[in-house]
Design a protein around this motif. Structure first.
Motif, PDB file in Angstrom:
ATOM      1  N   LEU A   3       4.539  -0.359   7.511  1.00 39.37           N
ATOM      2  CA  LEU A   3       3.860   0.756   8.066  1.00 39.37           C
ATOM      3  C   LEU A   3       3.565   1.579   7.025  1.00 39.37           C
ATOM      4  CD1 LEU A   3       7.071   0.650   9.633  1.00 39.37           C
ATOM      5  CD2 LEU A   3       5.531   2.146  11.362  1.00 39.37           C
ATOM      6  N   ALA A   4       2.299   2.379   7.306  1.00 40.08           N
ATOM      7  CA  ALA A   4       2.038   3.391   6.410  1.00 40.08           C
ATOM      8  C   ALA A   4       1.890   4.874   6.905  1.00 40.08           C
ATOM      9  CB  ALA A   4       0.359   3.297   5.912  1.00 40.08           C
ATOM     10  N   THR A  51      16.344  -6.551  10.746  1.00 40.40           N
ATOM     11  CA  THR A  51      14.825  -6.457  10.510  1.00 40.40           C
ATOM     12  C   THR A  51      14.397  -5.663   9.339  1.00 40.40           C
ATOM     13  OG1 THR A  51      14.622  -6.439  13.030  1.00 40.40           O
ATOM     14  CG2 THR A  51      12.688  -5.343  11.604  1.00 40.40           C
ATOM     15  N   GLU A  52      13.400  -6.156   8.548  1.00 41.60           N
ATOM     16  CA  GLU A  52      13.078  -5.550   7.338  1.00 41.60           C
ATOM     17  C   GLU A  52      11.919  -4.632   7.583  1.00 41.60           C
ATOM     18  OE1 GLU A  52      14.412  -5.690   4.651  1.00 41.60           O
ATOM     19  OE2 GLU A  52      15.688  -7.500   4.474  1.00 41.60           O
ATOM     20  N   LEU A  53      11.859  -3.229   7.224  1.00 42.39           N
ATOM     21  CA  LEU A  53      10.897  -2.347   7.216  1.00 42.39           C
ATOM     22  C   LEU A  53      10.301  -2.029   5.898  1.00 42.39           C
ATOM     23  CD1 LEU A  53      12.034   0.061  10.070  1.00 42.39           C
ATOM     24  CD2 LEU A  53      10.411  -1.553  10.335  1.00 42.39           C
ATOM     25  N   GLY A  54       9.031  -1.980   5.888  1.00 44.17           N
ATOM     26  CA  GLY A  54       8.247  -1.722   4.615  1.00 44.17           C
ATOM     27  C   GLY A  54       7.489  -0.309   5.044  1.00 44.17           C
ATOM     28  N   PHE A  55       7.469   0.428   3.961  1.00 45.65           N
ATOM     29  CA  PHE A  55       6.744   1.742   4.195  1.00 45.65           C
ATOM     30  C   PHE A  55       5.748   1.976   2.944  1.00 45.65           C
ATOM     31  CE2 PHE A  55      10.421   2.399   6.634  1.00 45.65           C
ATOM     32  CZ  PHE A  55      10.140   3.137   7.774  1.00 45.65           C
ATOM     33  N   VAL A  56       4.601   2.370   3.144  1.00 44.25           N
ATOM     34  CA  VAL A  56       3.608   2.533   2.078  1.00 44.25           C
ATOM     35  C   VAL A  56       3.228   4.034   2.112  1.00 44.25           C
ATOM     36  CG1 VAL A  56       1.501   2.349   1.157  1.00 44.25           C
ATOM     37  CG2 VAL A  56       2.423   0.294   2.303  1.00 44.25           C
ATOM     38  N   ASP A  57       3.821   5.015   1.492  1.00 50.10           N
ATOM     39  CA  ASP A  57       3.679   6.422   1.450  1.00 50.10           C
ATOM     40  C   ASP A  57       2.373   6.749   0.869  1.00 50.10           C
ATOM     41  OD1 ASP A  57       4.426   8.984   2.058  1.00 50.10           O
ATOM     42  OD2 ASP A  57       5.459   9.390   0.056  1.00 50.10           O
ATOM     43  N   VAL A  58       1.694   7.468   1.397  1.00 49.04           N
ATOM     44  CA  VAL A  58       0.254   7.871   1.108  1.00 49.04           C
ATOM     45  C   VAL A  58       0.224   9.250   0.746  1.00 49.04           C
ATOM     46  CG1 VAL A  58      -0.640   5.895   2.294  1.00 49.04           C
ATOM     47  CG2 VAL A  58      -1.165   8.025   3.096  1.00 49.04           C
ATOM     48  N   GLY A  71      -4.010   2.477   0.725  1.00 46.80           N
ATOM     49  CA  GLY A  71      -2.803   2.082   1.420  1.00 46.80           C
ATOM     50  C   GLY A  71      -2.877   1.834   2.629  1.00 46.80           C
ATOM     51  N   VAL A  72      -3.879   2.057   3.592  1.00 54.17           N
ATOM     52  CA  VAL A  72      -3.932   2.002   4.873  1.00 54.17           C
ATOM     53  C   VAL A  72      -4.975   0.843   5.384  1.00 54.17           C
ATOM     54  CG1 VAL A  72      -3.262   4.262   5.211  1.00 54.17           C
ATOM     55  CG2 VAL A  72      -5.739   3.709   5.439  1.00 54.17           C
ATOM     56  N   LEU A  73      -6.067   0.321   4.541  1.00 54.05           N
ATOM     57  CA  LEU A  73      -6.841  -0.459   4.797  1.00 54.05           C
ATOM     58  C   LEU A  73      -6.440  -1.895   5.371  1.00 54.05           C
ATOM     59  CD1 LEU A  73     -10.043   0.674   2.880  1.00 54.05           C
ATOM     60  CD2 LEU A  73     -10.004   1.022   5.310  1.00 54.05           C
ATOM     61  N   SER A  74      -5.260  -2.284   4.738  1.00 53.16           N
ATOM     62  CA  SER A  74      -4.899  -3.537   5.156  1.00 53.16           C
ATOM     63  C   SER A  74      -3.693  -3.309   5.768  1.00 53.16           C
ATOM     64  CB  SER A  74      -4.494  -4.142   3.958  1.00 53.16           C
ATOM     65  OG  SER A  74      -5.342  -4.485   2.823  1.00 53.16           O
ATOM     66  N   ASP A  76      -1.767  -2.341  10.079  1.00 58.88           N
ATOM     67  CA  ASP A  76      -2.069  -2.189  11.567  1.00 58.88           C
ATOM     68  C   ASP A  76      -1.088  -1.090  12.161  1.00 58.88           C
ATOM     69  OD1 ASP A  76      -4.422  -3.976  12.069  1.00 58.88           O
ATOM     70  OD2 ASP A  76      -3.058  -5.476  11.630  1.00 58.88           O
ATOM     71  N   ARG A  77      -0.130  -0.750  11.432  1.00 57.94           N
ATOM     72  CA  ARG A  77       0.830   0.244  11.917  1.00 57.94           C
ATOM     73  C   ARG A  77       0.983   1.263  11.253  1.00 57.94           C
ATOM     74  NH1 ARG A  77       2.155  -4.803  13.440  1.00 57.94           N
ATOM     75  NH2 ARG A  77       2.592  -5.270  15.561  1.00 57.94           N
ATOM     76  N   VAL A  78       0.899   2.463  11.852  1.00 60.36           N
ATOM     77  CA  VAL A  78       1.075   3.787  10.999  1.00 60.36           C
ATOM     78  C   VAL A  78       1.588   4.989  11.516  1.00 60.36           C
ATOM     79  CG1 VAL A  78      -0.551   5.841  10.153  1.00 60.36           C
ATOM     80  CG2 VAL A  78      -1.417   3.429   9.947  1.00 60.36           C
TER      81      VAL A  78
END
Length: 642
Positions: A3-4, A51-58, A71-74, A76-78
């Motif tokens: 997620l971003a 379950t593994e969660l990954g976060f992209v902090d923008v 960070g978000v162009l690739s 699908d969940r935000v």
């Protein structure tokens, strides 16, 4: 599941990620000092069910929007973050607008800092957020109120993310990774004792340790030494996962991999500087997107300067959708479906967003009606539907460029062709697909062309294959024309008369005198097998002057009975067919598919000078193609003489 975050500056994005994962995603010293996210941050959490969660902090600050886009162009969940005390702010609006323009599949809204406001204010902000989400096309998006400081609402949000991750994992398991590997690089760094590491979110395919890939558009070859995913070493990573790749390669000084580059399979490496995009112009744009406008192009993790050419119109109104060709100042890596965001030349305002419809458009003719008619089919998401529509529109479609643009592996491509009931024609590298209706239409065009030829030149049997195909080359690729011709020949509507092609009912005849002379000449051409006599030798044997003989040879050449290989020598079509067969045998025996003039001379026994004349004749007709000192066979060349 990756997620971003998105949202205005100081609305608690990083604090929320820390509350969910226990990890501070701000990694730069300047971020610590200033208390704001400047570049992308990353954090991971293993949920109770594994379950593994990954976060992209923008970043939320407008000055760092290019980093946010990287960070978000690739993804699908935000998580759309809005502070309860502040409410929706300018960057909230712009981030949400971007998510709408690039069609992010799933948005979860989080109202943070719930502990700072009363219940009425919290309900007011939630209502505003719900309205904004509905306007952006997400009326059912869930909204959670949380406090990263007190922990209020974090458990409910975690449970929701756990359910979303389970659905995402099930969907991914039901749809195995397709296509070849692609990953946009969002970070590149060197670790002592390990070497170069690049990170990103995998856009397509899968990667395994030891695999050899390419950094595109630079073209540098690399080997994957190791893979980390969710902060642990793995042997394989696939679509939708974030990973870090330890890569080994040789890079020119100043040309090391970095943000904006892609790691991808070598077969996908085809840099381009022009792309056609299906674009939705921002509803908040101050003016229409006009033809010729300079823009900033964001694609993958790239930020590049480009110029927009509106296709089929002079402009696109705010909120409208259309096709735009982007002429980029530098080579880029792009394929079909890549998300695109355009910002103005000063990087102050988002102009529009969409997806790549054609990463390799033709260099010329972008505004021609036939090109514009193909654009909706090129943008069609389903590759099978797109291919069928392109065949309907263009008649025949080369398969290799289609498969490359859409990153389809051979098995996927074969299934699409079979499911569409299309005809695959030609050798693998030059294969095209067409329909039975198109083959029939091309057959009609062949008949019409031959009829016109017979009308204009009634004393000739008809054109050769090369001349006929030259007249029809604008109608379809050669394999499709060849299939139509074969159908006509098999049905008896077209007759092969030596090297000439004619309609069944057409009869071109030599005069009686010429027929008598031909009866004397043909045995002389056959007698010396693969090395027919020169004109002077034929004239002497027939006891006629050289000039009348040359005029006679030109007449019989029009009937396809002989071919002028050199100024002083003609060959029978059957002799040329045998020589072409020798070329085919030599090419088939060579691992590289080629042969030299010396090998042809030795095999045919016709001598050095005549060998050169024969091979140059084959080159002109398209039987062979010279590459350095060798020659390769051209598709269909073995059928030129019968």
């Amino acid at each position: 599941m990756i997620l971003a975050t998105a949202g205005h500056i100081d609305h608690g994005k990083t604090a929320l990620v820390r509350a969910l994962t226990g990890i501070d995603a701000d990694r730069l010293p300047e971020e610590k000092q200033r208390g704001l996210t400047i570049d992308l941050g990353f954090a991971y959490k293993t949920l109770p069910d594994g379950t593994e969660l990954g976060f992209v902090d923008v970043p939320g600050h407008e000055r760092f929007l290019p980093n946010m886009l990287a960070g978000v162009l690739s993804i699908d969940r935000v998580l759309l973050i809005v502070a309860a005390d502040d409410g929706p702010r300018p960057q909230t609006m712009e981030h949400l607008e971007i998510l709408e323009l690039i069609a992010v599949a799933e948005i979860t809204a989080v109202v943070t800092k719930a502990d700072r406001v009363d219940a009425a204010r919290l309900s007011e902000v939630e209502a505003k957020v719900a309205t904004l989400l509905a306007e952006a096309g997400h009326p059912e998006a869930p909204i959670f109120a949380v406090s990263s400081r007190t922990g209020e609402g974090i458990a409910a949000l975690t449970e929701h993310l756990c359910d979303s991750a389970a659905r995402a994992d099930a969907a991914r398991a039901a749809r195995p990774p397709s296509g070849l590997f692609r990953m946009p690089i969002d970070r590149a760094f060197t670790l002592p004792g390990i070497g170069l590491v690049v990170t990103g979110t995998i856009a397509a395919g899968s990667v395994t340790a030891g695999e050899r890939l390419v950094i595109s558009p630079r073209g540098a070859e690399i080997r994957i030494r190791g893979i980390h995913s969710q902060n642990r070493p793995v042997e394989r990573a696939a679509t939708g996962e974030r990973c870090a790749l330890n890569v080994v390669g040789t890079f020119a000084e100043g040309a090391e991999p970095g943000r904006g580059d892609w790691v991808q399979a070598a077969a996908l490496h085809k840099p381009t500087s022009q792309i056609d995009v299906r674009l939705q112009v921002s509803r908040a744009a101050p003016a229409p997107l006009r033809d010729g406008l300079p823009v900033h192009l964001h694609l993958g993790t790239l930020d590049a300067v480009a110029r927009a050419a509106v296709l089929g119109a002079r402009s696109i109104e705010p909120g409208g959708t259309g096709f735009v060709q982007l002429d980029v100042e530098q080579p880029i890596a792009a394929l079909w479906g890549d998300r695109v965001v355009l910002r103005d030349h000063g990087s102050r305002r988002t102009l529009g967003g969409g997806r790549v419809a054609d990463p390799f458009p033709p260099r010329r003719g972008r505004g021609r009606p036939e090109r514009l008619a193909k654009l909706p089919a090129l943008a069609e998401p389903d590759p099978g539907v797109a291919l069928a529509q392109l065949v309907d529109e263009a008649g025949a479609v080369p398969l290799a460029p289609f498969a490359l643009a859409r990153n389809l592996d051979p098995n996927e491509l074969e299934l699409i062709v079979e499911a569409g009931g299309l005809r695959r024609l030609g050798p693998p590298r030059e294969a095209v697909v067409t329909s039975d209706a198109m083959v029939a239409k091309l057959g009609d065009a062949i008949v019409t062309t031959l009829a016109e030829w017979h009308r204009v030149q009634p004393d000739t049997p008809g054109p050769g294959r090369t001349a006929l195909f030259r007249k029809l080359r604008a109608a379809a690729p050669e394999p499709a024309i060849d299939a139509a011709l074969t159908t006509l020949v098999e049905a008896g509507r077209v007759v092969r008369d030596g090297a000439a092609l004619r309609l069944r009912e057409h009869e071109a005849r030599l005069s009686r005198e010429d027929e008598r002379l031909w009866a004397q000449l043909k045995p002389l051409l056959e007698a010396d097998d693969l090395r027919p006599p020169r004109h002077l030798e034929l004239a002497a044997a027939l006891k006629i002057e050289l000039r009348p003989l040359q005029l006679f040879l030109k007449r019989v050449e029009r009937f396809g009975r002989v071919a002028a290989v050199a100024p002083n020598r003609v060959f029978l079509p059957e002799t040329l067919a045998r020589l072409a067969a020798i070329a085919h045998e030599l090419a088939a025996a060579d691992p590289e598919g080629g042969f030299t003039a010396a090998a042809f001379k030795d095999r045919s026994g016709i001598g050095r000078n005549l060998t050169i004349e024969v091979l140059e004749f084959f080159d002109r007709l398209g039987v062979t193609r010279r590459v350095g000192d060798a020659r390769t066979l051209q598709p269909g060349g073995d059928r030129l003489f019968g």
